[in-house]
Design a protein around this motif. Structure first.
Motif, PDB file in Angstrom:
ATOM      1  N   ASP A 144      -0.421   5.109   0.656  1.00 44.16           N
ATOM      2  CA  ASP A 144      -0.783   6.146   1.626  1.00 44.16           C
ATOM      3  C   ASP A 144      -1.010   5.540   3.007  1.00 44.16           C
ATOM      4  OD1 ASP A 144      -1.083   8.615  -0.169  1.00 44.16           O
ATOM      5  OD2 ASP A 144      -2.191   7.066  -1.241  1.00 44.16           O
ATOM      6  N   GLY A 145      -0.312   6.086   3.994  1.00 42.42           N
ATOM      7  CA  GLY A 145      -0.393   5.545   5.350  1.00 42.42           C
ATOM      8  C   GLY A 145       0.572   4.395   5.574  1.00 42.42           C
ATOM      9  N   THR A 146       1.237   3.927   4.502  1.00 40.37           N
ATOM     10  CA  THR A 146       2.130   2.768   4.618  1.00 40.37           C
ATOM     11  C   THR A 146       3.540   3.103   4.125  1.00 40.37           C
ATOM     12  OG1 THR A 146       0.247   1.284   4.296  1.00 40.37           O
ATOM     13  CG2 THR A 146       2.448   0.338   3.999  1.00 40.37           C
ATOM     14  N   ASP A 173      -2.182  -0.548   5.833  1.00 39.99           N
ATOM     15  CA  ASP A 173      -2.634   0.144   7.051  1.00 39.99           C
ATOM     16  C   ASP A 173      -4.153   0.233   7.175  1.00 39.99           C
ATOM     17  OD1 ASP A 173      -2.952   2.100   4.956  1.00 39.99           O
ATOM     18  OD2 ASP A 173      -3.130   3.615   6.533  1.00 39.99           O
ATOM     19  N   ASN A 194     -10.723   2.279   2.693  1.00 41.71           N
ATOM     20  CA  ASN A 194      -9.294   2.314   2.345  1.00 41.71           C
ATOM     21  C   ASN A 194      -8.483   3.193   3.287  1.00 41.71           C
ATOM     22  OD1 ASN A 194      -7.028   1.550   0.928  1.00 41.71           O
ATOM     23  ND2 ASN A 194      -7.317   3.023  -0.713  1.00 41.71           N
ATOM     24  N   ASP A 252      -6.658  -3.353   3.192  1.00 40.74           N
ATOM     25  CA  ASP A 252      -5.318  -3.951   3.185  1.00 40.74           C
ATOM     26  C   ASP A 252      -5.292  -5.245   3.990  1.00 40.74           C
ATOM     27  OD1 ASP A 252      -4.287  -1.889   1.661  1.00 40.74           O
ATOM     28  OD2 ASP A 252      -3.705  -0.715   3.419  1.00 40.74           O
ATOM     29  N   ASP A 305       0.856  -1.178   0.000  1.00 33.71           N
ATOM     30  CA  ASP A 305       0.000   0.000   0.000  1.00 33.71           C
ATOM     31  C   ASP A 305       0.900   1.240   0.000  1.00 33.71           C
ATOM     32  OD1 ASP A 305      -2.442   1.540   0.399  1.00 33.71           O
ATOM     33  OD2 ASP A 305      -1.690   1.859   2.444  1.00 33.71           O
TER      34      ASP A 305
HETATM   35 MG   LIG Z   1      -3.292   3.129   3.095  1.00 35.27          MG
END
Ligand SMILES: [Mg+2]
Length: 299
Positions: A29-31, A237, A186, A241, A27
């Motif tokens: 974004d956020g990861t 995240d 998401n 996921d 992933d």
């Molecule tokens: Mg993410």
């Protein structure tokens, strides 16, 4: 933090499983990327090589890294090329591409839609808009769901929305439409935009053809690559996921994943024995995964 998710770096079973891994689905974004979207930053978004060094180390070692994201095709193509990778999965699993240059191969997943669902020259995105999926959600759940501007354009398979939803409640609204659709969580966002809800953090949501998911895209991609489930790992995240765990041997969650109600609900709902967590958040957690794979494989 749920105590039943073991730490990736300290678990013998994880190290054993990582030895078979030849492809990593990550992933973004956020990861992988920091708040704001940079890979040249640490988990606190300060300038850092902590992620970039591990991207280079994995590229040198020959691990195939495949970004898998809710972002659209053009965003993914540029990023994949820039980081020295060769394939990507866009729109939350709807678009699977091998190759980033003028020569490439692609597969568009329509999920469980029957072959005659789409009129000729119509994309799934256009079909979803034709049944007014976004508008129907906004009318049913005022103040709790909106387009995730400005990223809702140039899409082919899925809608991109921002909201604070009970996914089951949103799904029930979609189930009334004359087209089989799924609502996918998401992960958390930073800004509420024009939403008026404040009882949970804002999340990104996708409306996809029923069945389209990151997990299904990985299954399709592994078959295309001729690899087995045990040869794949994934890291992320968000709730969508976490479902990638069903398609890979090793599923890693970065530490910030546990702030998402969708992730904690998903962990509680479906016990899985192939999910591990990293100690650090975001890209620093990603770097921990990379170092652990390198140590486990001796690459
Ligand atoms: Mg993410």
């Amino acid at each position: 933090m749920p105590p039943d998710v073991p730490l990736l770096t300290a678990d013998e079973r994880a190290l054993d499983a990582l030895q078979s891994v030849r492809v990593l689905y990550t992933d973004l974004d956020g990861t992988l990327v920091a708040k704001g979207g940079s890979v040249l930053a640490d988990a606190g978004a300060l300038p850092s090589l902590v992620v970039a060094e591990q991207i280079v180390a994995l590229n040198r070692a020959g691990l195939a890294v495949v970004p898998i994201s809710g972002r659209g095709r053009l965003q993914l193509r540029e990023l994949t090329q820039l980081l020295g990778w060769d394939g990507y999965i866009a729109e939350a699993g709807g678009i699977i591409v091998h190759g980033t240059g003028l020569e490439f191969e692609e597969r568009i997943d329509h999920g469980t839609w029957p072959a005659d669902t789409l009129a000729e020259d119509t994309t799934p995105f256009e079909a979803i808009n034709a049944v007014r999926a976004a508008e129907t959600l906004m009318e049913a759940l005022p103040g709790r769901i909106e387009h995730y501007a400005p990223w809702q354009f140039d899409r082919e398979v899925s809608l991109l929305l921002r909201g604070c939803l009970d996914v089951a409640e949103g799904q029930a609204v979609l189930d009334e439409l004359p087209l089989p659709l799924d609502l996918v969580d998401n992960g958390m966002l930073r800004s509420y935009g024009t939403l008026t809800c404040r009882d949970m953090p804002p999340h990104a949501y996708h409306v996809v053809p029923k069945g389209v998911s990151k997990a299904r895209a990985i299954e399709l991609d592994l078959a295309w690559r001729g690899l087995a489930r045990e040869q794949a790992a994934a890291i992320g995240d968000s709730a969508t996921d976490l479902q990638m765990a069903d398609a890979v041997g090793v599923m890693a969650l970065v530490a910030n994943a546990f702030g998402s109600n969708g992730v904690t609900a998903g962990l509680a709902a479906t016990p899985r024995d192939n999910v591990w967590r990293t100690q650090a958040e975001r890209g620093e957690g990603w770097a921990q995964f990379a170092r652990t794979w390198l140590a486990a494989t001796g690459a």
